[in-house]
Design a protein around this motif. Sequence first.
Motif, PDB file in Angstrom:
ATOM      1  N   VAL A  20       0.837  -1.210   0.000  1.00 51.95           N
ATOM      2  CA  VAL A  20       0.000   0.000   0.000  1.00 51.95           C
ATOM      3  C   VAL A  20       0.870   1.258   0.000  1.00 51.95           C
ATOM      4  CG1 VAL A  20      -1.691   1.327   1.328  1.00 51.95           C
ATOM      5  CG2 VAL A  20      -1.970  -1.130   1.078  1.00 51.95           C
ATOM      6  N   LEU A  21       1.917   1.266   0.799  1.00 53.47           N
ATOM      7  CA  LEU A  21       2.803   2.433   0.869  1.00 53.47           C
ATOM      8  C   LEU A  21       3.568   2.650  -0.423  1.00 53.47           C
ATOM      9  CD1 LEU A  21       4.273   2.059   4.461  1.00 53.47           C
ATOM     10  CD2 LEU A  21       2.698   3.812   3.663  1.00 53.47           C
ATOM     11  N   ASN A  22       3.893   1.580  -1.114  1.00 47.78           N
ATOM     12  CA  ASN A  22       4.696   1.664  -2.337  1.00 47.78           C
ATOM     13  C   ASN A  22       3.882   1.323  -3.579  1.00 47.78           C
ATOM     14  OD1 ASN A  22       7.308   2.248  -1.068  1.00 47.78           O
ATOM     15  ND2 ASN A  22       6.989   0.239  -0.149  1.00 47.78           N
ATOM     16  N   HIS A  23       2.634   1.742  -3.579  1.00 49.20           N
ATOM     17  CA  HIS A  23       1.771   1.479  -4.728  1.00 49.20           C
ATOM     18  C   HIS A  23       2.410   2.102  -5.970  1.00 49.20           C
ATOM     19  CE1 HIS A  23      -1.791   1.220  -7.232  1.00 49.20           C
ATOM     20  NE2 HIS A  23      -2.342   0.445  -6.298  1.00 49.20           N
ATOM     21  N   PRO A  24       2.464   1.371  -7.090  1.00 43.82           N
ATOM     22  CA  PRO A  24       3.147   1.898  -8.276  1.00 43.82           C
ATOM     23  C   PRO A  24       2.477   3.130  -8.895  1.00 43.82           C
ATOM     24  CG  PRO A  24       2.135  -0.233  -8.742  1.00 43.82           C
ATOM     25  CD  PRO A  24       1.982   0.024  -7.289  1.00 43.82           C
ATOM     26  N   ASN A  25       1.221   3.352  -8.601  1.00 39.66           N
ATOM     27  CA  ASN A  25       0.501   4.476  -9.170  1.00 39.66           C
ATOM     28  C   ASN A  25       0.374   5.584  -8.122  1.00 39.66           C
ATOM     29  OD1 ASN A  25      -1.389   6.263 -10.258  1.00 39.66           O
ATOM     30  ND2 ASN A  25      -2.554   4.618 -11.231  1.00 39.66           N
ATOM     31  N   GLN A  26       0.991   6.715  -8.395  1.00 38.28           N
ATOM     32  CA  GLN A  26       0.957   7.853  -7.468  1.00 38.28           C
ATOM     33  C   GLN A  26      -0.467   8.339  -7.231  1.00 38.28           C
ATOM     34  OE1 GLN A  26       3.432   9.193  -5.689  1.00 38.28           O
ATOM     35  NE2 GLN A  26       2.115  10.762  -4.810  1.00 38.28           N
TER      36      GLN A  26
END
Length: 147
Positions: free
Chosen positions: A80-86
């Motif tokens: 969740v913290l590093n989701h590829p979509n900003q």
Amino acid sequence: MRFAGLSTLACFFSFVCLSDCAPPTCYSRALGLSKEVMVLLDKIHTYHRTKTCADVLPTIFLDVHNSCVTTKLRDFLYVVLNHPNQHCRELPRMVLLKRRIQSLYTIITTVCYRDLVFLTDDCEAIDTGHIRPHYAEDRLQLLQEER
């Protein structure tokens, strides 16, 4: 006279309502928060604006009685913290999910450390939602004797 009777009755019912309230325990807070996370995840998976963001999230079925919940929560939080979509990271429901998972992880690992009782260590159940039967030692012995 009538006002005094009504105020007495209202006061009585307010005390009855307050007596039913108990302060939340670590267990009740962890249980409630895990249910909130599951409801929020369901909304994220079905809502048209967040459905594409949910494709990246791994499947998780939270059970605070499972000892694998801490590692699975940590891994889920990382995704969740590093989701590829900003854009997905900034959506209100995704931000709320991140906060709820962080809170649940903190409660389980620090606040309620040693207060929670883990009844199982079935890591697959958190991934699939299918709980395999847990046989007690005496039940297992009976099953082996029947064979």
